[in-house]
Design a protein around this motif. Sequence first.
Motif, mmCIF file in Angstrom:
data_model
loop_
_atom_site.group_PDB
_atom_site.id
_atom_site.type_symbol
_atom_site.label_atom_id
_atom_site.label_comp_id
_atom_site.label_asym_id
_atom_site.label_seq_id
_atom_site.Cartn_x
_atom_site.Cartn_y
_atom_site.Cartn_z
ATOM 1 N N THR A 258 0.819 -1.205 0.000
ATOM 2 C CA THR A 258 0.000 0.000 0.000
ATOM 3 C C THR A 258 0.858 1.262 0.000
ATOM 4 O OG1 THR A 258 -0.120 0.067 2.433
ATOM 5 C CG2 THR A 258 -1.837 -1.167 1.261
ATOM 6 N N ASP A 259 0.260 2.341 -0.474
ATOM 7 C CA ASP A 259 0.919 3.637 -0.404
ATOM 8 C C ASP A 259 0.570 4.307 0.920
ATOM 9 O OD1 ASP A 259 -1.665 4.651 -0.644
ATOM 10 O OD2 ASP A 259 -1.418 5.312 -2.719
ATOM 11 N N ALA A 260 0.879 5.568 1.056
ATOM 12 C CA ALA A 260 0.661 6.268 2.320
ATOM 13 C C ALA A 260 -0.808 6.452 2.653
ATOM 14 C CB ALA A 260 1.354 7.634 2.284
ATOM 15 N N THR A 261 -1.709 6.204 1.676
ATOM 16 C CA THR A 261 -3.147 6.326 1.919
ATOM 17 C C THR A 261 -3.839 4.970 1.929
ATOM 18 O OG1 THR A 261 -3.661 6.645 -0.435
ATOM 19 C CG2 THR A 261 -3.157 8.619 0.858
ATOM 20 N N LEU A 262 -3.059 3.904 2.094
ATOM 21 C CA LEU A 262 -3.567 2.526 2.184
ATOM 22 C C LEU A 262 -4.250 2.054 0.906
ATOM 23 C CD1 LEU A 262 -4.898 2.344 5.862
ATOM 24 C CD2 LEU A 262 -2.556 2.232 4.972
ATOM 25 N N ARG A 263 -3.822 2.623 -0.232
ATOM 26 C CA ARG A 263 -4.297 2.154 -1.526
ATOM 27 C C ARG A 263 -3.217 1.287 -2.167
ATOM 28 N NH1 ARG A 263 -6.469 7.630 -4.354
ATOM 29 N NH2 ARG A 263 -7.718 6.217 -5.646
ATOM 30 N N SER A 264 -3.646 0.319 -2.946
ATOM 31 C CA SER A 264 -2.706 -0.553 -3.631
ATOM 32 C C SER A 264 -1.750 0.271 -4.497
ATOM 33 C CB SER A 264 -3.460 -1.552 -4.511
ATOM 34 O OG SER A 264 -2.608 -2.158 -5.462
ATOM 35 N N VAL A 265 -0.462 -0.049 -4.417
ATOM 36 C CA VAL A 265 0.516 0.694 -5.214
ATOM 37 C C VAL A 265 0.378 0.375 -6.699
ATOM 38 C CG1 VAL A 265 2.178 0.876 -3.326
ATOM 39 C CG2 VAL A 265 2.297 -1.088 -4.881
ATOM 40 N N SER A 266 -0.240 -0.756 -7.021
ATOM 41 C CA SER A 266 -0.418 -1.132 -8.429
ATOM 42 C C SER A 266 -1.817 -0.836 -8.958
ATOM 43 C CB SER A 266 -0.112 -2.626 -8.620
ATOM 44 O OG SER A 266 -0.991 -3.431 -7.841
ATOM 45 N N HIS A 267 -2.798 -0.832 -8.068
ATOM 46 C CA HIS A 267 -4.189 -0.610 -8.465
ATOM 47 C C HIS A 267 -4.859 0.318 -7.445
ATOM 48 C CE1 HIS A 267 -3.060 -4.431 -10.403
ATOM 49 N NE2 HIS A 267 -3.909 -4.080 -11.358
ATOM 50 N N PRO A 268 -4.766 1.624 -7.646
ATOM 51 C CA PRO A 268 -5.230 2.582 -6.630
ATOM 52 C C PRO A 268 -6.725 2.564 -6.343
ATOM 53 C CG PRO A 268 -4.547 3.688 -8.653
ATOM 54 C CD PRO A 268 -4.102 2.280 -8.766
ATOM 55 N N GLN A 269 -7.510 1.878 -7.175
ATOM 56 C CA GLN A 269 -8.936 1.753 -6.868
ATOM 57 C C GLN A 269 -9.186 0.689 -5.796
ATOM 58 O OE1 GLN A 269 -7.518 0.635 -9.593
ATOM 59 N NE2 GLN A 269 -8.358 -1.341 -10.208
ATOM 60 N N ILE A 270 -8.104 0.006 -5.383
ATOM 61 C CA ILE A 270 -8.202 -1.020 -4.349
ATOM 62 C C ILE A 270 -7.557 -0.511 -3.068
ATOM 63 C CG2 ILE A 270 -7.535 -3.366 -3.674
ATOM 64 C CD1 ILE A 270 -7.522 -4.102 -6.643
ATOM 65 N N HIS A 271 -8.301 -0.548 -1.977
ATOM 66 C CA HIS A 271 -7.803 -0.171 -0.659
ATOM 67 C C HIS A 271 -7.633 -1.449 0.154
ATOM 68 C CE1 HIS A 271 -9.102 4.199 -1.029
ATOM 69 N NE2 HIS A 271 -9.698 3.614 -2.068
ATOM 70 N N ALA A 272 -6.576 -1.542 0.924
ATOM 71 C CA ALA A 272 -6.331 -2.734 1.750
ATOM 72 C C ALA A 272 -6.295 -2.341 3.215
ATOM 73 C CB ALA A 272 -5.026 -3.401 1.353
ATOM 74 N N VAL A 273 -6.942 -3.159 4.055
ATOM 75 C CA VAL A 273 -7.019 -2.855 5.484
ATOM 76 C C VAL A 273 -6.707 -4.101 6.302
ATOM 77 C CG1 VAL A 273 -8.734 -1.015 5.176
ATOM 78 C CG2 VAL A 273 -9.504 -3.364 5.572
ATOM 79 N N GLY A 274 -6.320 -3.877 7.560
ATOM 80 C CA GLY A 274 -6.128 -4.977 8.484
ATOM 81 C C GLY A 274 -4.971 -5.890 8.128
ATOM 82 N N ASP A 275 -5.131 -7.177 8.455
ATOM 83 C CA ASP A 275 -4.064 -8.164 8.289
ATOM 84 C C ASP A 275 -3.658 -8.378 6.838
ATOM 85 O OD1 ASP A 275 -4.530 -8.403 10.951
ATOM 86 O OD2 ASP A 275 -5.013 -10.534 10.946
ATOM 87 N N ALA A 276 -4.516 -8.002 5.890
ATOM 88 C CA ALA A 276 -4.230 -8.250 4.475
ATOM 89 C C ALA A 276 -3.384 -7.155 3.852
ATOM 90 C CB ALA A 276 -5.536 -8.389 3.696
ATOM 91 N N ALA A 277 -3.067 -6.105 4.600
ATOM 92 C CA ALA A 277 -2.339 -4.961 4.060
ATOM 93 C C ALA A 277 -0.933 -4.875 4.630
ATOM 94 C CB ALA A 277 -3.103 -3.671 4.374
ATOM 95 N N ALA A 278 0.024 -4.571 3.774
ATOM 96 C CA ALA A 278 1.388 -4.281 4.216
ATOM 97 C C ALA A 278 1.467 -2.778 4.419
ATOM 98 C CB ALA A 278 2.390 -4.748 3.173
ATOM 99 N N VAL A 279 1.374 -2.359 5.668
ATOM 100 C CA VAL A 279 1.331 -0.934 6.008
ATOM 101 C C VAL A 279 2.601 -0.570 6.753
ATOM 102 C CG1 VAL A 279 0.068 0.889 7.200
ATOM 103 C CG2 VAL A 279 -1.179 -1.033 6.180
ATOM 104 N N SER A 280 3.353 0.362 6.208
ATOM 105 C CA SER A 280 4.624 0.750 6.814
ATOM 106 C C SER A 280 4.545 2.155 7.393
ATOM 107 C CB SER A 280 5.754 0.699 5.774
ATOM 108 O OG SER A 280 5.981 -0.628 5.351
#
Length: 392
Positions: A258-280
């Motif tokens: 994910t980017d800084a707004t928790l959107r997929s870096v490859s597909h920004p229409q996809i947001h990832a949350v919780g355990d399924a997201a790599a959030v740094s």
Amino acid sequence: MTNDHHVVVLGAGYTGMFTAIRLAHRTRRTGVKITLVNPSARFVERLRMHQIAAGQELVVRRIPELLAGSSVTFLQGTATAIDPGSRRITLDDSTFLAYDTLVYALGSSTDTGNVPGAEVHAFTLNSPETAARFAARIAEVAAVGGTVTVCGGGLTGIEAATELAEAHPGLNVTLISAQEPGSMMGDKARAYLHRALERLGITLEAGVRVAKVLPEAVELADGRILRSDACLWTAGVKVSPLATAAGIATDDGGLILTDATLRSVSHPQIHAVGDAAAVSMDFGQLHGSCQSGLPTAQYTADAIARLVRGKTVKPFRFGYFHQPVSLGRKDAVIQFTKADFTPAGMRLTGRSAAWYKELVSGSPLMTYRYSKRMNLTTLVSQGGRATLKPAA
């Protein structure tokens, strides 16, 4: 982006549920449609799976009941494929579900695939059904004074071992951990945890890994064979392969990058949350927990609400607040932390800590209830010097 914008939330765990309900409230005047997809109509309280394992009966929460009063549509089904190009999801009944924005909240489960025999001979707490099957087996083992091995000394393993030992005094409980249980805590909180293990008669095997799970034993990496009439596996996690298979950018573990707004870096229409997201963050990658998961859900709901109105979104910020660990029904230890999850000086133990932990475990349901009517903020730290900016 209003009027007919369709948001699909995959997964109705803690984060998916919160995202859907909060987003419905935040977009109630925009005409945005929200569909929440989950394989089961039962809402799983993952924070309480160790209670089911110990033989306790929990109130069954139904997803449609939790959504009542919101505008969210619940669809029971399993996503089998995602086509990000056409923005379409394939379901297990061979139907398709189109989306404009996708929230990926499929969570994680215990990984039994890395140690021989674990998948065949060990139980997990991955669902109420598996936890109930383990509870039935434990009742048989306890009746004859048998032995249960809990493999994994993280918070789930600690809570399961102490719950089992308290609920079944005649049961021999062995906790096997590659590291010292409570290693992330301060010295005093960790010492309290270990005294609780001793008080409950739990045998601790720390600093050793399980090499193989056998039908009635576990083999340790040092060659020892420990009797095990029932084995509970709590070590390691895995996520759904759905995102990786769809060509969405993921890390080596399958978490969506994910980017800084928790959107997929490859597909920004996809947001990832919780355990399924790599959030740094600046202090490192967030680990899967309800403590960090709910804030990602809250943030994502607010972010989508702003995006459909054509507004900008600020980067996600988060800081940890505590490490709550139950030690049976009447005891617990709470290690309060700095934003980067390192121990702070304050801790809470005993019955007051048990009350605190129960409040934490029940807080998601309260959050869902009130979020239908107000923008309720999750009760965790999101400030502090360590959270002023996301990782570069």
